[in-house]
Enzyme design. Sequence first.
Site, PDB file in Angstrom:
ATOM      1  N   GLU A  21       0.796  -1.234  -0.075  1.00  0.00           N
ATOM      2  CA  GLU A  21       0.150   0.116   0.120  1.00  0.00           C
ATOM      3  C   GLU A  21       0.884   1.299  -0.031  1.00  0.00           C
ATOM      4  O   GLU A  21       0.716   2.275  -0.713  1.00  0.00           O
ATOM      5  CB  GLU A  21      -0.956   0.116   1.216  1.00  0.00           C
ATOM      6  CG  GLU A  21      -2.038  -0.981   1.218  1.00  0.00           C
ATOM      7  CD  GLU A  21      -2.691  -0.767   2.498  1.00  0.00           C
ATOM      8  OE1 GLU A  21      -3.999  -0.656   2.578  1.00  0.00           O
ATOM      9  OE2 GLU A  21      -2.154  -1.283   3.530  1.00  0.00           O
ATOM     10  N   TYR A  53     -10.238  29.298   0.830  1.00  0.00           N
ATOM     11  CA  TYR A  53     -10.173  27.958   0.677  1.00  0.00           C
ATOM     12  C   TYR A  53      -9.277  27.434  -0.446  1.00  0.00           C
ATOM     13  O   TYR A  53      -8.887  26.455  -0.481  1.00  0.00           O
ATOM     14  CB  TYR A  53     -11.536  27.264   0.293  1.00  0.00           C
ATOM     15  CG  TYR A  53     -12.173  27.834  -0.622  1.00  0.00           C
ATOM     16  CD1 TYR A  53     -12.179  27.717  -2.008  1.00  0.00           C
ATOM     17  CD2 TYR A  53     -13.418  28.788  -0.017  1.00  0.00           C
ATOM     18  CE1 TYR A  53     -12.803  27.937  -2.856  1.00  0.00           C
ATOM     19  CE2 TYR A  53     -14.070  29.211  -1.407  1.00  0.00           C
ATOM     20  CZ  TYR A  53     -13.995  28.788  -2.565  1.00  0.00           C
ATOM     21  OH  TYR A  53     -14.759  29.654  -3.482  1.00  0.00           O
ATOM     22  N   GLU A  73      -7.182   7.051  10.089  1.00  0.00           N
ATOM     23  CA  GLU A  73      -7.285   7.960  11.070  1.00  0.00           C
ATOM     24  C   GLU A  73      -6.429   9.003  11.313  1.00  0.00           C
ATOM     25  O   GLU A  73      -6.840  10.022  11.721  1.00  0.00           O
ATOM     26  CB  GLU A  73      -7.582   6.898  12.410  1.00  0.00           C
ATOM     27  CG  GLU A  73      -8.704   5.986  12.381  1.00  0.00           C
ATOM     28  CD  GLU A  73      -8.545   4.732  11.601  1.00  0.00           C
ATOM     29  OE1 GLU A  73      -9.507   3.864  11.673  1.00  0.00           O
ATOM     30  OE2 GLU A  73      -7.587   4.950  10.809  1.00  0.00           O
ATOM     31  N   LYS A  98     -10.162   6.024   1.145  1.00  0.00           N
ATOM     32  CA  LYS A  98      -9.409   5.436   0.383  1.00  0.00           C
ATOM     33  C   LYS A  98     -10.458   4.714  -0.721  1.00  0.00           C
ATOM     34  O   LYS A  98     -10.977   3.643  -0.306  1.00  0.00           O
ATOM     35  CB  LYS A  98      -8.466   4.315   0.996  1.00  0.00           C
ATOM     36  CG  LYS A  98      -7.751   3.596  -0.122  1.00  0.00           C
ATOM     37  CD  LYS A  98      -6.824   2.530   0.979  1.00  0.00           C
ATOM     38  CE  LYS A  98      -5.554   3.229   1.694  1.00  0.00           C
ATOM     39  NZ  LYS A  98      -4.891   2.107   2.175  1.00  0.00           N
TER      40      LYS A  98
END
Length: 119
Positions: A21, A53, A73, A98
């Site tokens: 990954e 932004y 997380e 993901k």
Amino acid sequence: MDKIVLRNLHFMASHGVTEQERALLQPFRVTIKLSIDLAAAAASDDLTKTLDYGQYYLKVKEIVEGESFNLLETLAGRIAEMSLLQPGVSKAKVEVEKTAAKVGDIEFGAAVVIERSSD
């Protein structure tokens, strides 16, 4: 409370627990809701009275694409922490997905949502 929402920010990055990954760029989608008082900006039509932004997006991009984390997380938490450092932001809700997570041959979307406040 007023909000600024950035939806469906797309990034290519390498986050994950496995070596595979972390070795490959994978697609990630981020949606962020920021609680911020927008009264002064609405009354004045002045960009300096609100969160730019465009500049904020670049900070998010730097976190997502510039670092590598094992966990979604942690990634979402870092974005939330940075968000609360922006002038006027009192709460941040960050969703990180993901979009092409895999377990064996099965591909799916996996997401976490983190909410943080300056209180």
